[in-house]
Design a protein around this motif. Structure first.
Motif, PDB file in Angstrom:
ATOM      1  N   THR A  60       0.836  -1.199   0.000  1.00 51.25           N
ATOM      2  CA  THR A  60       0.000   0.000   0.000  1.00 51.25           C
ATOM      3  C   THR A  60       0.872   1.250   0.000  1.00 51.25           C
ATOM      4  OG1 THR A  60      -1.851  -1.070   1.108  1.00 51.25           O
ATOM      5  CG2 THR A  60      -1.684   1.326   1.366  1.00 51.25           C
ATOM      6  N   ALA A  61       0.507   2.196  -0.858  1.00 49.65           N
ATOM      7  CA  ALA A  61       1.208   3.480  -0.916  1.00 49.65           C
ATOM      8  C   ALA A  61       0.221   4.610  -0.633  1.00 49.65           C
ATOM      9  CB  ALA A  61       1.842   3.687  -2.287  1.00 49.65           C
ATOM     10  N   ALA A  62       0.702   5.589   0.117  1.00 51.36           N
ATOM     11  CA  ALA A  62      -0.067   6.811   0.373  1.00 51.36           C
ATOM     12  C   ALA A  62       0.582   7.937  -0.432  1.00 51.36           C
ATOM     13  CB  ALA A  62      -0.040   7.148   1.858  1.00 51.36           C
ATOM     14  N   VAL A  63      -0.234   8.840  -0.955  1.00 53.87           N
ATOM     15  CA  VAL A  63       0.258   9.989  -1.721  1.00 53.87           C
ATOM     16  C   VAL A  63      -0.446  11.258  -1.238  1.00 53.87           C
ATOM     17  CG1 VAL A  63       0.862   8.592  -3.753  1.00 53.87           C
ATOM     18  CG2 VAL A  63      -1.418   9.611  -3.595  1.00 53.87           C
ATOM     19  N   HIS A  64       0.053  12.406  -1.675  1.00 51.48           N
ATOM     20  CA  HIS A  64      -0.534  13.690  -1.285  1.00 51.48           C
ATOM     21  C   HIS A  64      -1.995  13.825  -1.722  1.00 51.48           C
ATOM     22  CE1 HIS A  64       3.580  15.794  -0.997  1.00 51.48           C
ATOM     23  NE2 HIS A  64       3.000  15.926   0.181  1.00 51.48           N
ATOM     24  N   PRO A  65      -2.735  14.693  -1.035  1.00 54.61           N
ATOM     25  CA  PRO A  65      -4.069  15.063  -1.529  1.00 54.61           C
ATOM     26  C   PRO A  65      -3.908  15.959  -2.756  1.00 54.61           C
ATOM     27  CG  PRO A  65      -3.503  16.405   0.365  1.00 54.61           C
ATOM     28  CD  PRO A  65      -2.405  15.392   0.216  1.00 54.61           C
ATOM     29  N   VAL A  76      -3.502  12.787  -5.367  1.00 53.69           N
ATOM     30  CA  VAL A  76      -2.892  13.210  -6.634  1.00 53.69           C
ATOM     31  C   VAL A  76      -2.777  12.070  -7.631  1.00 53.69           C
ATOM     32  CG1 VAL A  76      -1.639  15.209  -5.728  1.00 53.69           C
ATOM     33  CG2 VAL A  76      -0.518  12.973  -5.776  1.00 53.69           C
ATOM     34  N   LEU A  77      -2.659  10.858  -7.148  1.00 52.81           N
ATOM     35  CA  LEU A  77      -2.721   9.670  -7.996  1.00 52.81           C
ATOM     36  C   LEU A  77      -3.971   8.902  -7.559  1.00 52.81           C
ATOM     37  CD1 LEU A  77       1.015   8.504  -7.867  1.00 52.81           C
ATOM     38  CD2 LEU A  77      -0.104   9.827  -9.670  1.00 52.81           C
ATOM     39  N   LYS A  78      -4.764   8.492  -8.480  1.00 49.19           N
ATOM     40  CA  LYS A  78      -6.052   7.860  -8.180  1.00 49.19           C
ATOM     41  C   LYS A  78      -5.897   6.498  -7.499  1.00 49.19           C
ATOM     42  CE  LYS A  78      -8.362  11.178  -9.924  1.00 49.19           C
ATOM     43  NZ  LYS A  78      -8.719  12.198  -8.954  1.00 49.19           N
ATOM     44  N   LYS A  79      -6.932   6.133  -6.755  1.00 47.79           N
ATOM     45  CA  LYS A  79      -6.979   4.828  -6.081  1.00 47.79           C
ATOM     46  C   LYS A  79      -6.687   3.715  -7.090  1.00 47.79           C
ATOM     47  CE  LYS A  79     -10.136   1.575  -3.907  1.00 47.79           C
ATOM     48  NZ  LYS A  79     -11.521   1.295  -3.551  1.00 47.79           N
ATOM     49  N   GLY A  80      -5.798   2.803  -6.689  1.00 50.74           N
ATOM     50  CA  GLY A  80      -5.475   1.664  -7.537  1.00 50.74           C
ATOM     51  C   GLY A  80      -4.350   1.896  -8.521  1.00 50.74           C
ATOM     52  N   ASN A  98       9.570  -3.198  -5.941  1.00 59.28           N
ATOM     53  CA  ASN A  98       9.543  -1.911  -6.634  1.00 59.28           C
ATOM     54  C   ASN A  98       8.154  -1.579  -7.184  1.00 59.28           C
ATOM     55  OD1 ASN A  98       9.591  -3.796  -8.783  1.00 59.28           O
ATOM     56  ND2 ASN A  98      10.627  -2.347 -10.114  1.00 59.28           N
ATOM     57  N   THR A  99       7.144  -2.358  -6.771  1.00 58.47           N
ATOM     58  CA  THR A  99       5.776  -2.114  -7.236  1.00 58.47           C
ATOM     59  C   THR A  99       4.860  -1.918  -6.031  1.00 58.47           C
ATOM     60  OG1 THR A  99       6.186  -3.487  -9.176  1.00 58.47           O
ATOM     61  CG2 THR A  99       3.896  -3.024  -8.646  1.00 58.47           C
ATOM     62  N   PHE A 100       4.081  -0.828  -6.087  1.00 59.55           N
ATOM     63  CA  PHE A 100       3.210  -0.447  -4.974  1.00 59.55           C
ATOM     64  C   PHE A 100       1.873   0.014  -5.547  1.00 59.55           C
ATOM     65  CE2 PHE A 100       7.662   0.408  -4.293  1.00 59.55           C
ATOM     66  CZ  PHE A 100       7.925  -0.394  -3.188  1.00 59.55           C
ATOM     67  N   THR A 101       0.830   0.016  -4.703  1.00 60.97           N
ATOM     68  CA  THR A 101      -0.507   0.396  -5.148  1.00 60.97           C
ATOM     69  C   THR A 101      -1.027   1.562  -4.312  1.00 60.97           C
ATOM     70  OG1 THR A 101      -0.948  -1.911  -5.720  1.00 60.97           O
ATOM     71  CG2 THR A 101      -2.857  -0.449  -5.550  1.00 60.97           C
ATOM     72  N   VAL A 102      -1.496   2.608  -4.980  1.00 63.74           N
ATOM     73  CA  VAL A 102      -2.045   3.770  -4.276  1.00 63.74           C
ATOM     74  C   VAL A 102      -3.380   3.382  -3.659  1.00 63.74           C
ATOM     75  CG1 VAL A 102      -2.946   6.121  -4.519  1.00 63.74           C
ATOM     76  CG2 VAL A 102      -0.888   5.433  -5.772  1.00 63.74           C
ATOM     77  N   GLU A 103      -3.430   3.477  -2.294  1.00 64.40           N
ATOM     78  CA  GLU A 103      -4.653   3.159  -1.574  1.00 64.40           C
ATOM     79  C   GLU A 103      -4.893   4.124  -0.411  1.00 64.40           C
ATOM     80  OE1 GLU A 103      -4.891  -1.639  -2.156  1.00 64.40           O
ATOM     81  OE2 GLU A 103      -3.666  -0.937  -0.490  1.00 64.40           O
ATOM     82  N   ASP A 104      -3.967   5.061  -0.189  1.00 61.83           N
ATOM     83  CA  ASP A 104      -4.056   5.902   1.001  1.00 61.83           C
ATOM     84  C   ASP A 104      -3.582   7.319   0.689  1.00 61.83           C
ATOM     85  OD1 ASP A 104      -4.637   6.426   3.661  1.00 61.83           O
ATOM     86  OD2 ASP A 104      -3.147   5.046   4.476  1.00 61.83           O
ATOM     87  N   MET A 105      -3.880   8.219   1.624  1.00 63.24           N
ATOM     88  CA  MET A 105      -3.448   9.611   1.517  1.00 63.24           C
ATOM     89  C   MET A 105      -2.456   9.883   2.644  1.00 63.24           C
ATOM     90  SD  MET A 105      -5.694  13.131   1.861  1.00 63.24           S
ATOM     91  CE  MET A 105      -6.711  12.805   0.426  1.00 63.24           C
ATOM     92  N   GLY A 106      -1.376  10.569   2.319  1.00 65.94           N
ATOM     93  CA  GLY A 106      -0.381  10.908   3.328  1.00 65.94           C
ATOM     94  C   GLY A 106       0.014  12.370   3.245  1.00 65.94           C
ATOM     95  N   ASP A 107       0.621  12.880   4.293  1.00 72.84           N
ATOM     96  CA  ASP A 107       1.086  14.272   4.363  1.00 72.84           C
ATOM     97  C   ASP A 107      -0.011  15.235   3.903  1.00 72.84           C
ATOM     98  OD1 ASP A 107       2.868  16.364   4.887  1.00 72.84           O
ATOM     99  OD2 ASP A 107       3.782  16.248   2.904  1.00 72.84           O
ATOM    100  N   PHE A 118       5.504  12.385  -4.104  1.00 70.73           N
ATOM    101  CA  PHE A 118       6.124  11.411  -3.218  1.00 70.73           C
ATOM    102  C   PHE A 118       5.171  10.246  -3.008  1.00 70.73           C
ATOM    103  CE2 PHE A 118       3.222  12.282   0.148  1.00 70.73           C
ATOM    104  CZ  PHE A 118       3.482  11.398   1.183  1.00 70.73           C
ATOM    105  N   PHE A 119       5.688   9.138  -2.509  1.00 73.09           N
ATOM    106  CA  PHE A 119       4.794   8.096  -2.003  1.00 73.09           C
ATOM    107  C   PHE A 119       5.364   7.526  -0.716  1.00 73.09           C
ATOM    108  CE2 PHE A 119       7.428   5.822  -5.084  1.00 73.09           C
ATOM    109  CZ  PHE A 119       7.701   4.587  -4.500  1.00 73.09           C
ATOM    110  N   ASP A 120       4.438   7.102   0.125  1.00 68.04           N
ATOM    111  CA  ASP A 120       4.700   6.642   1.482  1.00 68.04           C
ATOM    112  C   ASP A 120       4.280   5.172   1.530  1.00 68.04           C
ATOM    113  OD1 ASP A 120       5.461   7.260   4.105  1.00 68.04           O
ATOM    114  OD2 ASP A 120       3.629   8.343   4.586  1.00 68.04           O
ATOM    115  N   ILE A 121       5.187   4.287   1.861  1.00 69.90           N
ATOM    116  CA  ILE A 121       4.902   2.849   1.850  1.00 69.90           C
ATOM    117  C   ILE A 121       4.444   2.400   3.239  1.00 69.90           C
ATOM    118  CG2 ILE A 121       5.839   0.547   1.413  1.00 69.90           C
ATOM    119  CD1 ILE A 121       8.044   2.028  -0.286  1.00 69.90           C
TER     120      ILE A 121
END
Length: 147
Positions: A60-65, A76-80, A98-107, A118-121
């Motif tokens: 699971t990766a979190a990205v900015h709103p 900033v990157l859509k779910k999935g 080296n592969t992650f999936t956007v599922e969360d929001m961070g910072d 950025f992405f947060d693992i």
């Protein structure tokens, strides 16, 4: 006879017009993000991610709103979205990924000085040894693609 052909042509044209008016889902297009920060985080046990999924350790990766300070603005990157990093990262389970999936929001406030994409693992549960592992991961840089 001529009226039947005209009527059939009108029906076919109307069918095409209806088909073309159906909205198709939008997907995140492939993009490359250069020199982006990568960090690690932990979460409260049992809490779901921003997008309502159960977080998966080291996936699971979190990205900015999309709008800083606005947690309802989506990410900033859509779910999935699949993130494929040019860098393979080592994890406490002894594997590299080296592969992650956007599922969360961070910072959410965008106040940690991280790059825009950025992405947060997700490293696991807060208050456990996962916190130490996440802290030891520190901040890294990578270039990645999305799909």
């Amino acid at each position: 006879m001529k009226n039947n052909k005209v009527m059939k042509l009108v029906i076919v044209c109307l069918g095409f017009m209806i088909l073309l008016s159906i909205p198709f889902p939008s997907y995140t297009s492939a993009a490359t993000y250069t020199n982006q920060d990568v960090t690690a985080y932990t979460g409260v046990s049992g809490r779901k991610t921003y997008h309502g999924t159960v977080p998966r350790r080291y996936i699971t990766a979190a990205v900015h709103p999309t709008v800083c300070y606005k947690s309802t603005s989506d990410t900033v990157l859509k779910k999935g979205t699949i993130i494929t990093s040019n860098t393979k990262f080592s994890f406490p389970d002894g594997k590299t990924r080296n592969t992650f999936t956007v599922e969360d929001m961070g910072d959410v406030k965008c106040d940690r000085g991280l790059s825009r994409y950025f992405f947060d693992i997700y490293f696991g549960v807060k208050g456990t040894s996962d916190d130490t592992h996440a802290k030891n991961f520190e901040k890294k840089k990578t270039t990645y693609t999305t799909k």
